[in-house]
Write a protein that holds these residues in place. Structure first.
Motif, PDB file in Angstrom:
ATOM      1  N   ILE A  44       0.843  -1.204   0.000  1.00  0.00           N
ATOM      2  CA  ILE A  44       0.000   0.000   0.000  1.00  0.00           C
ATOM      3  C   ILE A  44       0.875   1.250   0.000  1.00  0.00           C
ATOM      4  N   ALA A  45       1.891   1.280   0.856  1.00  0.00           N
ATOM      5  CA  ALA A  45       2.792   2.443   0.901  1.00  0.00           C
ATOM      6  C   ALA A  45       3.510   2.617  -0.433  1.00  0.00           C
ATOM      7  N   TRP A  46       3.940   1.520  -1.040  1.00  0.00           N
ATOM      8  CA  TRP A  46       4.603   1.577  -2.347  1.00  0.00           C
ATOM      9  C   TRP A  46       3.645   2.126  -3.404  1.00  0.00           C
ATOM     10  N   GLY A  47       2.437   1.615  -3.413  1.00  0.00           N
ATOM     11  CA  GLY A  47       1.450   2.077  -4.396  1.00  0.00           C
ATOM     12  C   GLY A  47       1.140   3.552  -4.261  1.00  0.00           C
ATOM     13  N   VAL A  48       0.976   4.023  -3.044  1.00  0.00           N
ATOM     14  CA  VAL A  48       0.689   5.440  -2.834  1.00  0.00           C
ATOM     15  C   VAL A  48       1.899   6.296  -3.216  1.00  0.00           C
ATOM     16  N   SER A  49       3.104   5.804  -2.942  1.00  0.00           N
ATOM     17  CA  SER A  49       4.303   6.581  -3.289  1.00  0.00           C
ATOM     18  C   SER A  49       4.427   6.775  -4.798  1.00  0.00           C
ATOM     19  N   LEU A  50       3.843   5.873  -5.573  1.00  0.00           N
ATOM     20  CA  LEU A  50       3.912   5.996  -7.032  1.00  0.00           C
ATOM     21  C   LEU A  50       3.102   7.181  -7.556  1.00  0.00           C
ATOM     22  N   THR A  57      12.364   5.006 -11.188  1.00  0.00           N
ATOM     23  CA  THR A  57      13.258   5.465 -10.136  1.00  0.00           C
ATOM     24  C   THR A  57      12.917   4.799  -8.808  1.00  0.00           C
ATOM     25  N   GLY A  58      11.657   4.754  -8.489  1.00  0.00           N
ATOM     26  CA  GLY A  58      11.222   4.215  -7.207  1.00  0.00           C
ATOM     27  C   GLY A  58      11.561   2.759  -7.010  1.00  0.00           C
ATOM     28  N   ILE A  59      11.428   1.959  -8.063  1.00  0.00           N
ATOM     29  CA  ILE A  59      11.681   0.524  -7.909  1.00  0.00           C
ATOM     30  C   ILE A  59      13.146   0.246  -7.639  1.00  0.00           C
ATOM     31  N   LEU A  62      13.603   1.207  -3.914  1.00  0.00           N
ATOM     32  CA  LEU A  62      12.954   0.181  -3.104  1.00  0.00           C
ATOM     33  C   LEU A  62      13.745  -1.119  -3.136  1.00  0.00           C
ATOM     34  N   GLY A  63      14.130  -1.544  -4.312  1.00  0.00           N
ATOM     35  CA  GLY A  63      14.831  -2.821  -4.457  1.00  0.00           C
ATOM     36  C   GLY A  63      16.191  -2.833  -3.802  1.00  0.00           C
ATOM     37  N   VAL A  64      16.982  -1.810  -4.063  1.00  0.00           N
ATOM     38  CA  VAL A  64      18.351  -1.789  -3.515  1.00  0.00           C
ATOM     39  C   VAL A  64      18.317  -1.637  -1.998  1.00  0.00           C
ATOM     40  N   LEU A  65      17.514  -0.712  -1.491  1.00  0.00           N
ATOM     41  CA  LEU A  65      17.443  -0.553  -0.042  1.00  0.00           C
ATOM     42  C   LEU A  65      16.908  -1.811   0.638  1.00  0.00           C
ATOM     43  N   ASN A  66      15.947  -2.464   0.000  1.00  0.00           N
ATOM     44  CA  ASN A  66      15.427  -3.714   0.540  1.00  0.00           C
ATOM     45  C   ASN A  66      16.539  -4.753   0.630  1.00  0.00           C
ATOM     46  N   VAL A  67      17.292  -4.920  -0.434  1.00  0.00           N
ATOM     47  CA  VAL A  67      18.366  -5.912  -0.437  1.00  0.00           C
ATOM     48  C   VAL A  67      19.398  -5.598   0.633  1.00  0.00           C
ATOM     49  N   VAL A  68      19.844  -4.356   0.685  1.00  0.00           N
ATOM     50  CA  VAL A  68      20.873  -3.980   1.656  1.00  0.00           C
ATOM     51  C   VAL A  68      20.389  -4.213   3.088  1.00  0.00           C
ATOM     52  N   LEU A  69      19.182  -3.771   3.393  1.00  0.00           N
ATOM     53  CA  LEU A  69      18.676  -3.915   4.757  1.00  0.00           C
ATOM     54  C   LEU A  69      18.369  -5.366   5.119  1.00  0.00           C
ATOM     55  N   MET A  94      24.513   0.147  -3.832  1.00  0.00           N
ATOM     56  CA  MET A  94      24.470   1.475  -3.225  1.00  0.00           C
ATOM     57  C   MET A  94      24.988   2.534  -4.203  1.00  0.00           C
ATOM     58  N   ALA A  95      26.010   2.182  -4.988  1.00  0.00           N
ATOM     59  CA  ALA A  95      26.521   3.119  -5.994  1.00  0.00           C
ATOM     60  C   ALA A  95      25.434   3.430  -7.024  1.00  0.00           C
ATOM     61  N   SER A  96      24.595   2.433  -7.336  1.00  0.00           N
ATOM     62  CA  SER A  96      23.516   2.685  -8.295  1.00  0.00           C
ATOM     63  C   SER A  96      22.536   3.727  -7.749  1.00  0.00           C
ATOM     64  N   LEU A  97      22.313   3.715  -6.449  1.00  0.00           N
ATOM     65  CA  LEU A  97      21.435   4.734  -5.854  1.00  0.00           C
ATOM     66  C   LEU A  97      22.046   6.123  -5.975  1.00  0.00           C
ATOM     67  N   VAL A  98      23.350   6.209  -5.750  1.00  0.00           N
ATOM     68  CA  VAL A  98      24.037   7.492  -5.869  1.00  0.00           C
ATOM     69  C   VAL A  98      23.942   7.998  -7.305  1.00  0.00           C
ATOM     70  N   LEU A  99      24.192   7.124  -8.271  1.00  0.00           N
ATOM     71  CA  LEU A  99      24.127   7.521  -9.680  1.00  0.00           C
ATOM     72  C   LEU A  99      22.705   7.899 -10.083  1.00  0.00           C
ATOM     73  N   LEU A 100      21.740   7.150  -9.617  1.00  0.00           N
ATOM     74  CA  LEU A 100      20.344   7.428  -9.952  1.00  0.00           C
ATOM     75  C   LEU A 100      19.909   8.763  -9.354  1.00  0.00           C
ATOM     76  N   ASN A 101      20.325   9.025  -8.136  1.00  0.00           N
ATOM     77  CA  ASN A 101      19.958  10.276  -7.471  1.00  0.00           C
ATOM     78  C   ASN A 101      20.642  11.468  -8.130  1.00  0.00           C
ATOM     79  N   GLY A 102      21.848  11.275  -8.639  1.00  0.00           N
ATOM     80  CA  GLY A 102      22.568  12.363  -9.298  1.00  0.00           C
ATOM     81  C   GLY A 102      21.930  12.776 -10.604  1.00  0.00           C
ATOM     82  N   GLU A 103      21.158  11.870 -11.212  1.00  0.00           N
ATOM     83  CA  GLU A 103      20.523  12.152 -12.505  1.00  0.00           C
ATOM     84  C   GLU A 103      19.216  12.910 -12.339  1.00  0.00           C
TER      85      GLU A 103
END
Length: 104
Positions: A44-50, A57-59, A62-69, A94-103
């Protein structure tokens, strides 16, 4: 608001994953049912965030943070060990998150 919803989705998905792992070990059905309920909150939180972000971008977030945690949870809660290739994979994620956020 957006990051709050995404954080709720990540944390509940991680909790559901770790509870499923505990169910896999103990085979107690309340753990299984609890996992499913927790996953519903995450969905539900994921759906509303969309409503506020692009799915592409969101997936990744969500995916990387989920895996890391979940990996951290597996190491801390269940005593799992990581190989060097797995650690490298986490670093690259984690580097992919940095690159994605920089774009953005």
């Amino acid at each position: 608001m957006l990051y709050g919803l995404l954080l709720v989705a990540v944390l509940f998905e991680v909790a559901g994953d770790l509870l499923f792992r505990k169910w896999g070990i103990e085979q107690r059905w309340p753990l299984f049912v609890g996992s499913l309920l927790i996953y519903n909150v995450a969905a539900i939180a994921w759906g509303v965030s969309l409503r506020y972000m692009q799915v592409s971008t969101g997936i990744v977030v969500l995916g990387v943070l989920n895996v890391v945690l979940v990996v951290i949870g597996g190491v801390v809660l269940f005593g799992e060990r990581l190989s060097w290739p797995q650690v490298l994979g986490l670093v690259l994620g984690m580097a992919s998150l940095v690159l994605l956020n920089g774009e953005a």
